[in-house]
Design an enzyme around this catalytic site. Sequence first.
Site, mmCIF file in Angstrom:
data_model
loop_
_atom_site.group_PDB
_atom_site.id
_atom_site.type_symbol
_atom_site.label_atom_id
_atom_site.label_comp_id
_atom_site.label_asym_id
_atom_site.label_seq_id
_atom_site.Cartn_x
_atom_site.Cartn_y
_atom_site.Cartn_z
ATOM 1 N N LYS A 151 4.902 -20.290 3.424
ATOM 2 C CA LYS A 151 3.593 -20.904 3.141
ATOM 3 C C LYS A 151 2.962 -20.243 1.916
ATOM 4 O O LYS A 151 2.049 -19.428 2.024
ATOM 5 C CB LYS A 151 2.685 -20.798 4.381
ATOM 6 N N TYR A 157 -0.552 -17.913 2.276
ATOM 7 C CA TYR A 157 -1.833 -18.191 2.917
ATOM 8 C C TYR A 157 -1.641 -18.738 4.311
ATOM 9 O O TYR A 157 -0.530 -19.107 4.700
ATOM 10 C CB TYR A 157 -2.662 -19.172 2.068
ATOM 11 N N LEU A 207 7.601 -26.868 6.186
ATOM 12 C CA LEU A 207 6.860 -25.752 6.765
ATOM 13 C C LEU A 207 6.999 -25.824 8.291
ATOM 14 O O LEU A 207 6.845 -26.903 8.872
ATOM 15 C CB LEU A 207 5.375 -25.863 6.386
ATOM 16 N N GLU A 264 7.995 -33.989 4.930
ATOM 17 C CA GLU A 264 6.707 -33.750 5.592
ATOM 18 C C GLU A 264 5.599 -34.256 4.675
ATOM 19 O O GLU A 264 5.860 -34.655 3.542
ATOM 20 C CB GLU A 264 6.522 -32.264 5.894
#
Length: 291
Positions: free
Chosen positions: A149, A33, A207, A182
């Site tokens: 992702k 996505y 990411l 993250e």
Amino acid sequence: MSRIAYVNGRYVPHQDAAVHIEDRGYQFADGVYEVVAVADSRLVDAGPHLDRLDRSLRELSMKSPMSRAALMVVIREMVRRNKVRNGIVYMQVSRGVAPRDHAFPPDHVKPALVMTAKSVPPAKVAAGVGQGVRVVTTADIRWQRCDIKTVALLPNCLAKQEAKTAEAFEAWQVDGEGFVTEGSSTNAWIVDADGNLVTRHLGEDILPGITRKTIIDLANRKDIAIHERPFTVAEAQEAKEAFITSATSFVTPVIQIDDRTVGNGHPGSVASELRALYRQYIDEECGDPVH
Ligand code: PDD
């Protein structure tokens, strides 16, 4: 106003939008996505987001549902039809619909594409910016390809819920050696004692954030030094400033990490400057408004 969704070639009322029960995204999280922000009717970094979508598809040997140009047409149409001035466009591609079988379906099975668009009042985005936000830390229990992702976000959901339960805005995930990877849906940054920006280097454990990349470019233009390296929770708690970046939060200052106040407990000057530069970048470098 009734919202419109896009489902495999059709624009349909949002409340009626549905995918097949054997969509592989639904059964196996076999999908990827992107989230593209809309700010004052401009698409923020749409090109780089679509580049990353292509990469995610490639890494998982998935086909693209349509050409880049066609995808841009649908994205713009979704922004217009939903009258989004500030908000997001969400797009998801799954490997398609096929009888449940872990291995990939036959070649003729087409990837499935759905898209939604939603307005998010700028005041909501700005809510955390004025005072800054709190983050909590949690073990990073994700898989080893966080650079893709994918919609397999269960660990991220668990982390975000931990944050919510603690009345924090975000959860920073921490690897086995005590370094922050993250946030559950954001990249993590600190400003060290010398005023350098520090954010974890790219690799398969985070990411490659599009906002992260733009902020690096903007900081470079201002000659703000950037160190792409891991940092620990303790280092972050003692840093001058901390902040997060993402398509939905832009640059949002962090004023507390677990039970420790960061800096003086107020948004720092570097984060505030970067946020202003990012706003200017959107206005001046993200193309014309869609409507
Ligand atoms: N999340 N890290 C993770 C795990 C993310 O899910 C995201 C984005 C980011 C920031 O990437 P970008 O700057 O390209 O938005 C970092 C989106 C917004 C989401 O899942 O809603």
